[in-house]
Design a protein around this motif. Sequence first.
Motif, PDB file in Angstrom:
ATOM      1  N   ALA A 137      65.909  -7.797 -56.111  1.00 18.31           N
ATOM      2  CA  ALA A 137      66.671  -6.968 -56.495  1.00 18.31           C
ATOM      3  C   ALA A 137      67.062  -6.852 -57.986  1.00 18.31           C
ATOM      4  N   ALA A 138      67.050  -5.545 -58.441  1.00 18.18           N
ATOM      5  CA  ALA A 138      67.619  -5.096 -59.537  1.00 18.18           C
ATOM      6  C   ALA A 138      68.813  -4.406 -59.690  1.00 18.18           C
ATOM      7  N   LEU A 139      69.166  -5.033 -60.872  1.00 19.70           N
ATOM      8  CA  LEU A 139      70.406  -4.150 -60.658  1.00 19.70           C
ATOM      9  C   LEU A 139      70.529  -3.845 -62.378  1.00 19.70           C
ATOM     10  N   LEU A 181      61.752  -2.593 -65.761  1.00 16.62           N
ATOM     11  CA  LEU A 181      61.944  -2.014 -64.343  1.00 16.62           C
ATOM     12  C   LEU A 181      61.242  -1.307 -64.039  1.00 16.62           C
ATOM     13  N   THR A 182      60.000  -0.468 -64.015  1.00 19.08           N
ATOM     14  CA  THR A 182      59.302   0.180 -63.496  1.00 19.08           C
ATOM     15  C   THR A 182      58.213  -1.456 -63.170  1.00 19.08           C
ATOM     16  N   LEU A 188      64.545  -3.258 -54.409  1.00 22.38           N
ATOM     17  CA  LEU A 188      66.315  -2.997 -54.393  1.00 22.38           C
ATOM     18  C   LEU A 188      66.152  -2.558 -55.765  1.00 22.38           C
ATOM     19  N   VAL A 189      67.108  -0.864 -55.919  1.00 17.22           N
ATOM     20  CA  VAL A 189      68.391  -0.969 -57.033  1.00 17.22           C
ATOM     21  C   VAL A 189      69.182  -1.008 -57.040  1.00 17.22           C
ATOM     22  N   ARG A 214      64.426   4.071 -55.879  1.00 16.79           N
ATOM     23  CA  ARG A 214      65.016   4.674 -55.213  1.00 16.79           C
ATOM     24  C   ARG A 214      63.780   4.998 -53.982  1.00 16.79           C
ATOM     25  N   GLY A 215      63.377   5.890 -54.239  1.00 15.74           N
ATOM     26  CA  GLY A 215      62.659   7.002 -53.502  1.00 15.74           C
ATOM     27  C   GLY A 215      61.548   5.808 -52.734  1.00 15.74           C
ATOM     28  N   GLN A 216      61.520   4.539 -53.406  1.00 18.10           N
ATOM     29  CA  GLN A 216      59.777   4.032 -52.592  1.00 18.10           C
ATOM     30  C   GLN A 216      60.628   2.819 -52.094  1.00 18.10           C
ATOM     31  N   ALA A 217      62.453   2.673 -51.819  1.00 19.13           N
ATOM     32  CA  ALA A 217      62.794   1.804 -51.124  1.00 19.13           C
ATOM     33  C   ALA A 217      64.217   1.971 -50.764  1.00 19.13           C
TER      34      ALA A 217
END
Length: 262
Positions: A137-139, A181-182, A188-189, A214-217
């Motif tokens: 996950a990334a906050l 980030l990429t 999970l974002v 978000r679209g991929q997860a």
Amino acid sequence: MSINLCTDQLAMLLAGEGQLISVSRIALDRRASAMADEAAHYVINSGRAEEVHVMRPDLVVAGVYTSRDTVAMLRRLGIEVVLFDIVESLDEVRTRITEMGEALGRQAEAQKMVARFDADLAAMRDDDGPDENAPRAALYYANGYTSGKNSLANDILAAAGLRNAPAEAGYAWGKLPLEILTMIDPDLVITSRRYPGGSRAEEVMDHPVVNALRGQAVSAALTDQDWVCGTPFVLRAISDMSAARRRVEADEPETTKSEAGG
């Protein structure tokens, strides 16, 4: 009397009948306060020394980052002020509860609250923490900020069985570039809830790169009021993140309130 959001909530949770007379105005803000309904039953203050002095409390509880001038003036006026540090781990949640119990003379009540917190936390998490196959996950907050190791948010993720991807990449608390980030490519974002009106600082959370991730997860909105302060309400944040982890593991799209009819 409390003049800080986090001490507001700890005091409301532990104070005896009639013991707490006032909380800060931020305690009414549902985006930041987990006890906005309860706060409405108290006199609201803006944290100014003048209004505190008029109410003549025996004790003021505040945060270490409360205005130093305000704290100094209150102490010169002979009002006792107890300062509480920010919470950077789940262990420190217990410490702050205990400290508030001591400040209010409610040690027994604080011990019971700590025991409940420990029992509920133990039932929710794996003591070994997330394994190497756990979702990452990334906050990602306003201005692109993230929380890495040595933070309450990191402990919340770990307790929910999630790995903190920016922390594993060597990022502590601070700005996380979109490029990084990429490259991290989390499963999970987790973004924060937006405030009303326009904000350039919050626009980054809707950047095409973030939306693509978000679209991929599965994406999850961070429930701010349960994450802000080191109180037992962090257990709700852990529960939310555990549910998000299970959705990622099951590769199921997140159901929005509108889709659920809520």
